[in-house]
Scaffold this motif. Structure first.
Motif, PDB file in Angstrom:
ATOM      1  N   ALA A  33       0.835  -1.204   0.000  1.00  0.00           N
ATOM      2  CA  ALA A  33       0.000   0.000   0.000  1.00  0.00           C
ATOM      3  C   ALA A  33       0.868   1.252   0.000  1.00  0.00           C
ATOM      4  O   ALA A  33       0.566   2.221  -0.707  1.00  0.00           O
ATOM      5  N   THR A  34       1.948   1.240   0.751  1.00  0.00           N
ATOM      6  CA  THR A  34       2.849   2.388   0.792  1.00  0.00           C
ATOM      7  C   THR A  34       3.465   2.645  -0.579  1.00  0.00           C
ATOM      8  O   THR A  34       3.558   3.796  -1.019  1.00  0.00           O
ATOM      9  N   ALA A  35       3.869   1.578  -1.257  1.00  0.00           N
ATOM     10  CA  ALA A  35       4.451   1.730  -2.596  1.00  0.00           C
ATOM     11  C   ALA A  35       3.421   2.284  -3.582  1.00  0.00           C
ATOM     12  O   ALA A  35       3.738   3.152  -4.402  1.00  0.00           O
ATOM     13  N   ILE A  36       2.206   1.807  -3.507  1.00  0.00           N
ATOM     14  CA  ILE A  36       1.158   2.278  -4.419  1.00  0.00           C
ATOM     15  C   ILE A  36       0.830   3.749  -4.147  1.00  0.00           C
ATOM     16  O   ILE A  36       0.665   4.537  -5.089  1.00  0.00           O
ATOM     17  N   TYR A  37       0.755   4.131  -2.870  1.00  0.00           N
ATOM     18  CA  TYR A  37       0.488   5.534  -2.553  1.00  0.00           C
ATOM     19  C   TYR A  37       1.611   6.424  -3.066  1.00  0.00           C
ATOM     20  O   TYR A  37       1.363   7.513  -3.585  1.00  0.00           O
ATOM     21  N   GLY A  38       2.847   5.987  -2.926  1.00  0.00           N
ATOM     22  CA  GLY A  38       3.979   6.757  -3.439  1.00  0.00           C
ATOM     23  C   GLY A  38       3.906   6.924  -4.944  1.00  0.00           C
ATOM     24  O   GLY A  38       4.199   8.001  -5.476  1.00  0.00           O
ATOM     25  N   SER A  42       3.477  10.504  -6.885  1.00  0.00           N
ATOM     26  CA  SER A  42       4.467  10.950  -7.868  1.00  0.00           C
ATOM     27  C   SER A  42       3.820  11.229  -9.227  1.00  0.00           C
ATOM     28  O   SER A  42       4.186  12.204  -9.906  1.00  0.00           O
ATOM     29  N   ILE A  43       2.867  10.422  -9.623  1.00  0.00           N
ATOM     30  CA  ILE A  43       2.163  10.673 -10.887  1.00  0.00           C
ATOM     31  C   ILE A  43       1.369  11.975 -10.813  1.00  0.00           C
ATOM     32  O   ILE A  43       1.370  12.771 -11.746  1.00  0.00           O
ATOM     33  N   LEU A  44       0.711  12.224  -9.693  1.00  0.00           N
ATOM     34  CA  LEU A  44      -0.033  13.468  -9.538  1.00  0.00           C
ATOM     35  C   LEU A  44       0.899  14.684  -9.583  1.00  0.00           C
ATOM     36  O   LEU A  44       0.572  15.694 -10.201  1.00  0.00           O
ATOM     37  N   ILE A  45       2.056  14.579  -8.950  1.00  0.00           N
ATOM     38  CA  ILE A  45       3.010  15.690  -8.969  1.00  0.00           C
ATOM     39  C   ILE A  45       3.505  15.951 -10.383  1.00  0.00           C
ATOM     40  O   ILE A  45       3.598  17.102 -10.820  1.00  0.00           O
ATOM     41  N   ILE A  46       3.792  14.900 -11.127  1.00  0.00           N
ATOM     42  CA  ILE A  46       4.268  15.065 -12.502  1.00  0.00           C
ATOM     43  C   ILE A  46       3.229  15.782 -13.354  1.00  0.00           C
ATOM     44  O   ILE A  46       3.543  16.709 -14.100  1.00  0.00           O
ATOM     45  N   PHE A  47       1.963  15.382 -13.250  1.00  0.00           N
ATOM     46  CA  PHE A  47       0.937  15.992 -14.069  1.00  0.00           C
ATOM     47  C   PHE A  47       0.550  17.385 -13.597  1.00  0.00           C
ATOM     48  O   PHE A  47       0.102  18.216 -14.384  1.00  0.00           O
TER      49      PHE A  47
END
Length: 50
Positions: A33-38, A42-47
């Motif tokens: 779950a921690t890996a998926i949240y990360g 990161s995808i949200l920050i990129i976009f």
């Protein structure tokens, strides 16, 4: 490492296998779950920076 240690623990104390397996599964679920949240963050920050 966690799986190996859990197998060693079950080999030493077979009567505690239920508790060991439960703790192992909860730990693995938390790590995933921690890996998926990360990844999502990161995808949200990129976009958002585009």
């Amino acid at each position: 490492m966690a799986t190996g240690k859990a197998v060693e623990s079950i080999a030493r104390q077979p009567e505690a296998s239920g508790k060991i397996q439960t703790a192992l599964l909860l730990g693995c679920a938390l790590a995933e779950a921690t890996a998926i949240y990360g990844l999502i963050v990161s995808i949200l920050i990129i976009f958002m920076l585009k």
